[in-house]
Motif scaffolding. Structure first.
Motif, short mmCIF file in Angstrom:
data_model
loop_
_atom_site.label_atom_id
_atom_site.label_comp_id
_atom_site.label_asym_id
_atom_site.label_seq_id
_atom_site.Cartn_x
_atom_site.Cartn_y
_atom_site.Cartn_z
N GLN A 521 0.82 -1.21 0.00
CA GLN A 521 0.00 0.00 0.00
C GLN A 521 0.86 1.27 0.00
N ARG A 522 2.14 1.14 0.28
CA ARG A 522 3.05 2.29 0.30
C ARG A 522 3.84 2.41 -1.00
N VAL A 523 3.45 1.64 -2.00
CA VAL A 523 4.10 1.70 -3.32
C VAL A 523 3.15 2.36 -4.30
N SER A 524 3.58 3.46 -4.90
CA SER A 524 2.76 4.22 -5.85
C SER A 524 3.56 4.47 -7.12
N HIS A 541 9.97 -1.39 0.23
CA HIS A 541 9.01 -1.10 1.30
C HIS A 541 8.12 0.08 0.92
N GLU A 542 8.76 1.17 0.48
CA GLU A 542 8.01 2.38 0.13
C GLU A 542 8.64 3.02 -1.09
N LYS A 562 13.85 1.33 1.70
CA LYS A 562 12.99 1.68 2.83
C LYS A 562 12.01 2.79 2.45
N SER A 563 12.54 3.80 1.77
CA SER A 563 11.70 4.91 1.33
C SER A 563 12.41 5.63 0.20
N VAL A 610 20.86 -0.23 2.13
CA VAL A 610 19.58 0.33 2.55
C VAL A 610 19.43 1.72 1.96
N ILE A 611 18.32 1.95 1.25
CA ILE A 611 18.00 3.26 0.69
C ILE A 611 16.85 3.85 1.51
#
Length: 617
Positions: A521-524, A541-542, A562-563, A610-611
């Motif tokens: 749900q955090r992927v657009s 993740h995002e 991560k985001s 990790v990004i």
């Protein structure tokens, strides 16, 4: 001096002595003996005498002997079978007369359904005992491409060709098998037109990461043509026997003649997957079809799609004969309608089921899964020869004159006709967008199909269906991404939206795909975006993507997004004017991909990465 030939039981050798050159090899003598013994001396009617054109004559005799040696039973068996089939064709004998069609047992598997995931897991357990066979004897001429079809680019985002994509799929299966050092065999059937080009492609690319020892090439040869139903062989020139392709059924003959099927049985292999040259979506079906085959103990399972009534693809049908025996096999689309009409007294033919809108008979995609042990047994019993047919085009009402020479043909999907009554043969059906979108038509042919409301099966639809499939994967997980909308380029309409390409290592197994997106749900992803993900251990993740993003991670690189917020000019699909279509790639597509701007995250060393956001890259 003239070569003196002697062959016991072969008459009239003296009739050709005057045109034979001196110094014939044993093979060339064999060719001459065959010509006389089979009553084919018309092939030498225009030959000059003695040693004139000696090299051309010897080459011709060598060709005749070669054709005889390659066909089981030799030229005599080929000609006799041809005569029988050509007479039956003229007399209008229907090979399906008296049979009653039924819908055979099989299953439709929805992507991500419990049944799909169950059979995928079962298939994954069996992949270590599986072999693959690629039927790749065709050039890209029909598409307007000047190379071999397996060299065609699957997409313009990455540019990788079909053979590279297939090699990546097999590598992914190897990596996920749990067997250290596993090398899954891949046989590629080539032809005289494609063999050397295939060898050069594999050599130049280092076999796309596969080991040369696991890739086996078998070359299909052509068969002679007949100029009439008496079995008269034809020539394309005074020194060249006219030959044409025998059909993709020769793949079984070659696997038998090269001892490959028996070798696989001795090595403990249990399953063989046959697939076509330019249907990349087929690999989405391999694992669940394997699993279904195992549970049903099928000797063969055909990968199918829901078939529209009247659609020009074959259908899988159970044919019950008058003696009560039956066979589950492919029936061509132009045969099923008259067969059903004859059964209903002309009232109902190839029509759609009201409840589904599709034919009751599933459509054949020619991706086949076979039991290896039984397959090898059948090939030993048959000599590798599939049931053959002729398809002459007549120039007169009496059907005595051919418009052009004809030949025997065979199809690889006719294998079940060699099985015993009662042996289990089934099918597994998948939604078309997930399993079947071949690249086989030129831009002009694709437009004609599209105009008629049919599947275009061109380069544009084949590429966009890859993207559509990956979009559907994301949507079913719960990611926010727009459904592709119909877009027309040079008259060909196909779904186009975000360009999403996942490497096989990232997305080939549905059961593990969800783990790459733990919070979907955090992927657009916007409709104008382009996303490429290549790497087995990438977790997103995002992500907020409005542009182009490429993530490439080498084996051993563990990447966590991560985001990440990406906004750039991205890529656009741009239709080309006729004057701009100058290369073989653009000729089959009619468009190009303009890469304006993109973010590239490339991880070339094993390790953990990790990004967190764009500012901290």
């Amino acid at each position: 001096s003239v070569s003196v030939l002697y062959c016991e039981g072969v008459p009239n050798m003296n009739s050709i002595q005057s045109v034979l050159p001196s110094g014939l090899s044993d093979t060339e003598k064999k060719g001459a003996q065959l010509i006389v013994g089979l009553g084919q001396t018309q092939l030498l009617a225009r030959w000059p005498k003695g040693d004139e054109q000696a090299a051309e004559k010897k080459r011709f005799l060598h060709q005749v002997a070669g054709v005889d040696a390659r066909y089981p039973g030799g030229l005599s068996a080929y000609i006799e079978k041809g005569k029988q089939l050509m007479v039956a064709s003229r007399e209008g004998k229907n090979p399906l007369e008296g049979v009653v069609p039924h819908v055979p047992k099989g299953m439709h598997l929805e992507l991500f359904s419990k049944e799909f995931l169950k059979y995928e897991r079962l298939g994954e357990q069996a992949i270590k005992d599986t072999c693959f066979v690629l039927v790749a004897g065709g050039l890209g001429e029909r598409l307007g491409y000047d190379g071999i079809k397996i060299e065609l680019p699957t997409n313009l985002l990455t540019g990788e060709c079909y053979l590279e994509f297939y090699a990546q799929c097999i590598q992914t299966f190897q990596d996920r098998s749990g067997v250290q050092g596993l090398r899954i065999p891949l046989v590629i059937m080539t032809s005289g037109d494609t063999h050397e080009k295939t060898v050069r492609l594999l050599t130049a690319t280092g076999y796309f990461g596969l080991s040369p020892e696991q890739v086996i090439l078998v070359k299909q040869e052509k068969v002679p043509t007949f100029s009439d139903e008496k079995g008269t062989l034809s020539e394309s020139s005074p020194y060249v026997l006219n030959t044409k392709p025998h059909g993709n059924g020769d793949v079984h003959l070659l696997l038998h003649q090269h001892g490959i099927s028996d070798k696989w049985v001795k090595e403990g292999k249990k399953w063989i997957v046959f697939f076509q040259d330019t249907n990349g979506l087929a690999f989405n079906t391999v694992l669940p079809t394997l699993g279904l085959s195992i549970e049903a103990n099928n000797m063969m399972t055909t990968v199918c799609v829901p078939r529209m009534a009247g659609e020009a693809i074959g259908c899988i049908t159970k044919l019950v004969k008058t003696d009560g025996t039956s066979v589950v096999c492919n029936v061509e689309y132009n045969q099923i309608d008259p067969l059903l009409r004859a059964l209903s007294g002309g009232k109902q033919g190839d029509t759609a089921e009201p409840s589904t809108g599709f034919s009751a008979y599933p459509g054949n995609t020619n991706t086949l899964v076979m039991s290896c042990k039984r397959y090898a047994e059948v090939l030993r019993e048959s000599g590798g020869v599939m049931p053959e047919f002729v398809n002459p085009k007549y120039a007169d009402k009496e059907k005595m004159v051919f418009k052009s020479p004809t030949r025997l043909e065979c199809m690889m999907e006719d294998y079940p006709k060699l099985l015993r009554d009662g042996e289990s043969v089934g099918w597994a059906s998948f939604d078309r967008w997930a399993s079947f979108s071949p690249c086989k038509n030129s831009l002009v042919e694709a437009k004609a199909k599209s105009d008629a409301g049919l599947e275009a099966w061109g380069a544009f639809s084949a590429e966009t269906d890859f993207y559509k499939y990956n979009i559907e994967l994301l949507k079913q997980l719960g990611c926010r991404i727009t459904t592709p909308t119909p877009t027309t380029i040079h008259g060909v309409t196909a779904p186009l939206g975000a360009l999403v390409w996942f490497s096989p290592s990232f997305a080939l197994c549905r059961a593990s795909f969800a783990a790459h997106f733990p919070t979907p749900q955090r992927v657009s992803i916007s409709s104008r975006s382009a996303l490429v993900v290549d790497g087995a251990q990438v977790t997103i993740h995002e992500l907020r993507l409005d542009g182009a993003l490429v993530i490439q991670a080498c084996p051993g690189a563990v990447v966590e997004i991560k985001s990440l917020n990406v906004k750039n000019a991205g890529c656009t699909v741009e239709e080309l004017s006729p004057a701009s279509i100058t290369t073989s790639v653009t000729k089959i597509r009619g468009y190009t991909l303009a890469k304006h701007d993109q973010m590239v995250l490339k991880f070339t060393r094993p390790g953990k990465y990790v990004i967190n956001d764009q500012a901290k890259l």
